[in-house]
Scaffold this motif. Structure first.
Motif, PDB file in Angstrom:
ATOM      1  N   LEU A 182       7.324  -1.129   6.685  1.00 57.61           N
ATOM      2  CA  LEU A 182       7.345   0.057   6.093  1.00 57.61           C
ATOM      3  C   LEU A 182       8.653   0.021   5.267  1.00 57.61           C
ATOM      4  CD1 LEU A 182       6.364   3.013   5.392  1.00 57.61           C
ATOM      5  CD2 LEU A 182       8.389   3.734   7.306  1.00 57.61           C
ATOM      6  N   ARG A 183       8.485   0.112   3.875  1.00 55.05           N
ATOM      7  CA  ARG A 183       9.416  -0.098   2.976  1.00 55.05           C
ATOM      8  C   ARG A 183       9.526   1.257   2.048  1.00 55.05           C
ATOM      9  NH1 ARG A 183      12.869  -2.851   5.432  1.00 55.05           N
ATOM     10  NH2 ARG A 183      13.771  -3.707   3.670  1.00 55.05           N
ATOM     11  N   LEU A 184      10.652   1.385   1.102  1.00 56.41           N
ATOM     12  CA  LEU A 184      10.505   2.434   0.074  1.00 56.41           C
ATOM     13  C   LEU A 184       9.581   1.730  -1.344  1.00 56.41           C
ATOM     14  CD1 LEU A 184      14.205   3.295   0.015  1.00 56.41           C
ATOM     15  CD2 LEU A 184      12.588   4.601   1.097  1.00 56.41           C
ATOM     16  N   ASN A 185       9.205   2.774  -1.847  1.00 56.65           N
ATOM     17  CA  ASN A 185       8.666   2.750  -3.204  1.00 56.65           C
ATOM     18  C   ASN A 185       9.582   3.640  -3.896  1.00 56.65           C
ATOM     19  OD1 ASN A 185       7.883   2.861  -5.686  1.00 56.65           O
ATOM     20  ND2 ASN A 185       5.536   2.994  -5.159  1.00 56.65           N
ATOM     21  N   LEU A 186      10.654   3.110  -4.384  1.00 57.02           N
ATOM     22  CA  LEU A 186      11.831   3.682  -5.085  1.00 57.02           C
ATOM     23  C   LEU A 186      11.399   4.230  -6.701  1.00 57.02           C
ATOM     24  CD1 LEU A 186      14.455   5.376  -4.681  1.00 57.02           C
ATOM     25  CD2 LEU A 186      15.656   3.230  -5.601  1.00 57.02           C
TER      26      LEU A 186
ATOM     27  N   LEU B  99       1.067  -1.329  -0.024  1.00 56.97           N
ATOM     28  CA  LEU B  99      -0.167   0.055  -0.048  1.00 56.97           C
ATOM     29  C   LEU B  99       0.786   1.537   0.251  1.00 56.97           C
ATOM     30  CD1 LEU B  99      -1.263  -2.218   2.108  1.00 56.97           C
ATOM     31  CD2 LEU B  99      -3.238  -0.811   2.080  1.00 56.97           C
ATOM     32  N   ASN B 100       0.667   2.120  -0.880  1.00 53.12           N
ATOM     33  CA  ASN B 100       1.665   3.023  -1.204  1.00 53.12           C
ATOM     34  C   ASN B 100       1.175   4.340  -0.478  1.00 53.12           C
ATOM     35  OD1 ASN B 100       4.107   3.883  -2.524  1.00 53.12           O
ATOM     36  ND2 ASN B 100       2.880   4.999  -3.887  1.00 53.12           N
TER      37      ASN B 100
ATOM     38  N   ALA C 239      14.382  11.088  -2.776  1.00 52.62           N
ATOM     39  CA  ALA C 239      14.498   9.731  -2.361  1.00 52.62           C
ATOM     40  C   ALA C 239      15.360   9.743  -0.998  1.00 52.62           C
ATOM     41  CB  ALA C 239      15.354   9.013  -3.321  1.00 52.62           C
ATOM     42  N   ALA C 240      16.122  10.604  -0.849  1.00 52.30           N
ATOM     43  CA  ALA C 240      17.036  10.695   0.466  1.00 52.30           C
ATOM     44  C   ALA C 240      16.068  11.205   1.722  1.00 52.30           C
ATOM     45  CB  ALA C 240      18.097  11.928   0.427  1.00 52.30           C
ATOM     46  N   ASP C 241      15.004  11.763   1.460  1.00 50.23           N
ATOM     47  CA  ASP C 241      14.202  12.010   2.738  1.00 50.23           C
ATOM     48  C   ASP C 241      13.500  10.564   2.964  1.00 50.23           C
ATOM     49  OD1 ASP C 241      14.752  14.467   2.472  1.00 50.23           O
ATOM     50  OD2 ASP C 241      12.955  15.109   1.126  1.00 50.23           O
ATOM     51  N   THR C 242      12.959  10.057   1.769  1.00 58.84           N
ATOM     52  CA  THR C 242      12.024   8.693   1.905  1.00 58.84           C
ATOM     53  C   THR C 242      12.933   7.814   2.542  1.00 58.84           C
ATOM     54  OG1 THR C 242      12.295   8.107  -0.147  1.00 58.84           O
ATOM     55  CG2 THR C 242      10.207   9.137   0.416  1.00 58.84           C
ATOM     56  N   ILE C 243      14.077   7.632   2.200  1.00 61.52           N
ATOM     57  CA  ILE C 243      15.371   6.695   2.864  1.00 61.52           C
ATOM     58  C   ILE C 243      15.502   6.861   4.309  1.00 61.52           C
ATOM     59  CG2 ILE C 243      17.722   5.904   2.900  1.00 61.52           C
ATOM     60  CD1 ILE C 243      17.502   6.299  -0.211  1.00 61.52           C
TER      61      ILE C 243
ATOM     62  N   LEU D  92       6.774   3.951   1.055  1.00 58.34           N
ATOM     63  CA  LEU D  92       6.819   5.564   0.996  1.00 58.34           C
ATOM     64  C   LEU D  92       7.382   5.857  -0.463  1.00 58.34           C
ATOM     65  CD1 LEU D  92       6.285   8.116   2.588  1.00 58.34           C
ATOM     66  CD2 LEU D  92       8.328   7.863   3.442  1.00 58.34           C
ATOM     67  N   GLU D  93       6.961   6.679  -1.059  1.00 61.88           N
ATOM     68  CA  GLU D  93       7.405   6.960  -2.403  1.00 61.88           C
ATOM     69  C   GLU D  93       8.048   8.305  -2.456  1.00 61.88           C
ATOM     70  OE1 GLU D  93       5.757   7.511  -6.983  1.00 61.88           O
ATOM     71  OE2 GLU D  93       4.303   6.742  -5.295  1.00 61.88           O
ATOM     72  N   ASN D  94       8.993   8.290  -3.079  1.00 63.54           N
ATOM     73  CA  ASN D  94       9.791   9.548  -3.400  1.00 63.54           C
ATOM     74  C   ASN D  94       8.811  10.378  -4.636  1.00 63.54           C
ATOM     75  OD1 ASN D  94      11.195   7.460  -4.788  1.00 63.54           O
ATOM     76  ND2 ASN D  94      11.956   9.147  -5.852  1.00 63.54           N
ATOM     77  N   LEU D  95       8.929  11.504  -4.696  1.00 65.10           N
ATOM     78  CA  LEU D  95       8.169  12.087  -5.860  1.00 65.10           C
ATOM     79  C   LEU D  95       9.103  13.454  -6.358  1.00 65.10           C
ATOM     80  CD1 LEU D  95       4.713  12.876  -4.346  1.00 65.10           C
ATOM     81  CD2 LEU D  95       5.272  11.282  -5.958  1.00 65.10           C
ATOM     82  N   ASN D  96       8.936  14.412  -6.999  1.00 64.25           N
ATOM     83  CA  ASN D  96       9.589  15.392  -7.584  1.00 64.25           C
ATOM     84  C   ASN D  96       9.049  16.820  -7.719  1.00 64.25           C
ATOM     85  OD1 ASN D  96       8.907  16.468 -10.617  1.00 64.25           O
ATOM     86  ND2 ASN D  96       8.882  14.137 -10.747  1.00 64.25           N
ATOM     87  N   LEU D  97       9.704  17.707  -7.429  1.00 61.27           N
ATOM     88  CA  LEU D  97       9.157  19.284  -7.191  1.00 61.27           C
ATOM     89  C   LEU D  97       8.714  19.586  -8.733  1.00 61.27           C
ATOM     90  CD1 LEU D  97      11.174  20.738  -4.441  1.00 61.27           C
ATOM     91  CD2 LEU D  97       8.952  19.517  -4.358  1.00 61.27           C
ATOM     92  N   VAL D  98       8.983  19.047  -9.941  1.00 68.74           N
ATOM     93  CA  VAL D  98       8.447  19.549 -11.115  1.00 68.74           C
ATOM     94  C   VAL D  98       7.091  19.334 -11.150  1.00 68.74           C
ATOM     95  CG1 VAL D  98       8.615  19.645 -13.600  1.00 68.74           C
ATOM     96  CG2 VAL D  98      10.983  19.579 -12.116  1.00 68.74           C
ATOM     97  N   ASP D  99       7.000  18.036 -11.165  1.00 70.79           N
ATOM     98  CA  ASP D  99       5.510  17.527 -11.345  1.00 70.79           C
ATOM     99  C   ASP D  99       4.596  17.511  -9.852  1.00 70.79           C
ATOM    100  OD1 ASP D  99       6.304  16.493 -13.561  1.00 70.79           O
ATOM    101  OD2 ASP D  99       6.476  14.380 -12.970  1.00 70.79           O
ATOM    102  N   HIS D 100       5.206  17.784  -8.833  1.00 75.58           N
ATOM    103  CA  HIS D 100       4.433  18.024  -7.536  1.00 75.58           C
ATOM    104  C   HIS D 100       5.055  18.787  -6.735  1.00 75.58           C
ATOM    105  CE1 HIS D 100       2.626  14.278  -8.603  1.00 75.58           C
ATOM    106  NE2 HIS D 100       3.839  13.481  -8.856  1.00 75.58           N
TER     107      HIS D 100
END
Length: 258
Positions: A168-172, A89-90, A153-157, A137-145
């Protein structure tokens, strides 16, 4: 590696359950987004392996009221996951609206937000453990979001490491990581022990591998070297025929046809 594809972005001319059937018929597991907008009974009848779905309906990670709402709707998501036998579940750093924009934008992430997010994720992991499911937990980007907290990704890690739970794992997401950070192979090497799933699309068009700047066969080779045996999911639009897009994705990660 097991391969999956996102039904939200492929075979768009078909009703949603038929999209799921088509992807499964091509030999892939299937990802969905917002389960609460779907006919769960119809999806269950497809017989497809639903590998991932959105793990909440509303709420946020980093403020107390939003966290309470996220945990409440995550419990509902776990009940839906039981109906679909969906393993993962993401989650994102905050809830996203229908344009992919954060419901609570954050120009600055404060120390208190980090602490609240870590506590919320710890509670989510406990919910996942009781249900036999995994939150990612998925990383995103600040261009789209733009305005999304904990987008790198450094934050989610850092957050997943702080919680320290197998539930609780990464959705990389390598599409987002390429836009925001780059250096993807070293990122995979850094994160490999924490990964619950990997998502892929090419940059800049968010289409299937081979349509942009990322050399996905090299990333596939790195994952094999690291003995990764989890899910790699194509969360991408098709540049043309969806079946051809799925085949390009398969070829990038297996080096072979069917």
């Amino acid at each position: 590696m097991r391969l999956a594809a996102c039904a939200e972005m492929l075979f768009l001319d078909l009703p949603f359950p038929e999209r799921v059937r088509r992807i499964a018929a091509e030999g892939f597991e299937v990802e969905i987004w917002n389960w609460h907008t779907k006919d769960l009974d119809a999806l269950a009848k497809t017989g497809a392996t639903i590998s991932s779905m959105t793990g909440y309906v509303t709420g946020t990670l980093a403020d107390e009221d939003g966290a309470a709402e996220l945990l409440r709707t995550a419990q509902r998501s776990l009940e839906a996951a039981d109906r679909l036998d969906c393993a993962r579940l993401n989650l994102h750093g905050t809830g996203l609206d229908d344009r992919g924009l954060p419901v609570i934008p954050a120009g600055t992430v404060t120390p208190q937000m980090w602490l609240t997010a870590a506590r919320t994720l710890t509670s989510l992991a406990a919910l996942g453990e009781r249900a036999g499911r995994v939150f990612t937990l998925e990383n995103l980007n600040l261009v789209d979001h733009p305005g999304t907290p904990f987008w790198r990704a450094a934050d989610t890690i850092a957050l997943v490491e702080a919680v320290g739970s197998p539930h609780l794992r990464l959705n990389l997401d390598l599409y987002h990581a390429q836009i925001g950070e780059g250096d993807l192979i070293r990122l995979v090497e850094r994160a490999i022990a924490l990964i619950g799933e990997i998502q892929v699309a090419d940059v800049p068009t968010r289409q299937e591998p081979g349509t942009g700047e990322i050399h996905y066969p090299a990333i596939a080779a790195a994952l094999r070297r690291l003995n990764y045996n989890g899910v790699v999911a194509m969360e991408a639009w098709a540049s043309g025929d969806p079946e051809a897009a799925l085949q390009r994705f398969r070829d990038a990660f297996t080096g072979s046809g069917r």
